[in-house]
Scaffold this active site. Sequence first.
Site, mmCIF file in Angstrom:
data_model
loop_
_atom_site.group_PDB
_atom_site.id
_atom_site.type_symbol
_atom_site.label_atom_id
_atom_site.label_comp_id
_atom_site.label_asym_id
_atom_site.label_seq_id
_atom_site.Cartn_x
_atom_site.Cartn_y
_atom_site.Cartn_z
ATOM 1 N N ARG A 112 -29.514 -35.838 -22.268
ATOM 2 C CA ARG A 112 -29.056 -35.471 -23.616
ATOM 3 C C ARG A 112 -30.181 -34.691 -24.263
ATOM 4 N NH1 ARG A 112 -26.132 -38.893 -28.304
ATOM 5 N NH2 ARG A 112 -24.435 -38.298 -26.921
ATOM 6 N N HIS A 139 -20.337 -31.205 -24.892
ATOM 7 C CA HIS A 139 -20.372 -32.662 -24.698
ATOM 8 C C HIS A 139 -19.230 -33.038 -23.744
ATOM 9 C CE1 HIS A 139 -21.369 -36.735 -25.252
ATOM 10 N NE2 HIS A 139 -21.089 -36.918 -26.524
ATOM 11 N N GLN A 142 -17.830 -36.785 -23.340
ATOM 12 C CA GLN A 142 -17.012 -37.240 -24.475
ATOM 13 C C GLN A 142 -15.575 -36.763 -24.309
ATOM 14 O OE1 GLN A 142 -17.870 -39.120 -27.395
ATOM 15 N NE2 GLN A 142 -15.652 -39.167 -27.438
ATOM 16 N N ASP A 234 -15.214 -34.156 -36.336
ATOM 17 C CA ASP A 234 -16.567 -34.583 -35.979
ATOM 18 C C ASP A 234 -17.446 -34.367 -37.205
ATOM 19 O OD1 ASP A 234 -18.778 -35.431 -34.506
ATOM 20 O OD2 ASP A 234 -19.113 -33.479 -33.566
ATOM 21 N N CYS A 274 -15.421 -38.708 -32.041
ATOM 22 C CA CYS A 274 -16.362 -39.137 -30.991
ATOM 23 C C CYS A 274 -17.306 -40.219 -31.485
ATOM 24 C CB CYS A 274 -17.135 -37.939 -30.469
ATOM 25 S SG CYS A 274 -18.236 -37.194 -31.701
ATOM 26 N N ARG A 302 -15.398 -43.966 -22.854
ATOM 27 C CA ARG A 302 -16.635 -43.334 -22.373
ATOM 28 C C ARG A 302 -17.106 -44.063 -21.115
ATOM 29 N NH1 ARG A 302 -19.873 -40.563 -25.864
ATOM 30 N NH2 ARG A 302 -20.930 -39.970 -23.945
HETATM 31 N N1 NVA Z 1 -21.616 -33.147 -32.896
HETATM 32 C C1 NVA Z 1 -22.326 -34.398 -32.849
HETATM 33 C C2 NVA Z 1 -21.784 -35.290 -31.778
HETATM 34 C C3 NVA Z 1 -22.452 -36.622 -31.660
HETATM 35 C C4 NVA Z 1 -21.952 -37.443 -30.524
HETATM 36 C C5 NVA Z 1 -23.807 -34.141 -32.631
HETATM 37 O O1 NVA Z 1 -24.142 -33.303 -31.793
HETATM 38 O O2 NVA Z 1 -24.617 -34.778 -33.303
HETATM 39 N N1 CP Z 2 -20.118 -39.968 -29.129
HETATM 40 C C1 CP Z 2 -21.371 -40.094 -28.678
HETATM 41 O O1 CP Z 2 -21.831 -39.359 -27.777
HETATM 42 O O2 CP Z 2 -22.066 -41.113 -29.252
HETATM 43 P P1 CP Z 2 -23.625 -41.406 -29.143
HETATM 44 O O3 CP Z 2 -24.349 -40.301 -29.862
HETATM 45 O O4 CP Z 2 -23.810 -42.740 -29.786
HETATM 46 O O5 CP Z 2 -24.022 -41.428 -27.682
#
Ligand code: NVA
Ligand code: CP
Length: 314
Positions: A112, A139, A142, A234, A274, A302
Amino acid sequence: MVDKLPDNLRGRDLLSLHDFTAEEIMQMLDLADDLKARQKKKDPHQYLQGKTLGMIFQKSSTRTRVSFEVGIYQLGGQALFLSSLDIQLGRGESVADTARVLSRFVDGIMIRTFAQSDVEELARYSDVPVINGLTDLLHPCQILADLQTIREKKGRLAGLKLAYVGDGNNIAHSLLFGCAKTGINISVASPDSYKPNERIVALAREDAALTGAKIEILTVPAEAVKGADVVVTDVWASMGQEAEQQERARVFAGYQVNEELVSHAAKGFIFLHCLPAHRGEEVSTGIIDGLHSVVWDEAENRLHAQKAVMALLM
Ligand code: NVA
Ligand code: CP
């Protein structure tokens, strides 16, 4: 002994859903359903006995971290949590060298991070499969869970209409691919300067041409939500955009998924997010905690979707 899984995806990376055929994505979703059923029945499915997943995190996580860690454990393997605050990557060791070294120890790497190019570079120098656990651009894990959830609740994917309302971000981009690949018609509504990346939209249109899925990129939320079977939103400010929070709250003010907006959706629509969510910003409390919301099943999936990914790739 557990039965053997097909080897057609063994050794592949999951960097973007765009890289997989519709059949390969359906294969992941079918296995995810199967693993979910087997987990509920306590039927052993230890496809990854003795295998190890390295998990590099350069951003925070609740769901991704816990679902990958628990998932590989249920598959008979184990995970290593590698925060970039602790490993040498955070002190300037290159992505390429990190990939070369980790490949000598682990059987798969989940990352990540911020730049999609870092995930691509990691995959280029890694001898083991690399799984994208979120970048600023995409992502994919997800959206596999989202597709699994949609199919569970609606009984099908192709021919449905999904509306995504809000920032043209990583979730919007992976949804564009996931919908295009599986024949879901997708309408995205975002403010002008926050539309999805044009290169991603063009690639998704190539995918959609193969399945007949329709893609609409709009500005007016009610137009996108009209007749939608699935409504998704989101956060307005993603990880790394904290400094823009106030400005974004102003720009996105008319993009909240609330009772008025979903009055345009199909009668039995489902709501996905998500998570983490900001109640009162991108979604009203009544919607996320209401009867149409399936966000907890979505979060659970997930686990099952990523177990399928790991079992097929690693
Ligand atoms: N768009 C959000 C998704 C988090 C799972 C981010 O990147 O923070
Ligand atoms: N939706 C998602 O990826 O959650 P986290 O940021 O908690 O991993």
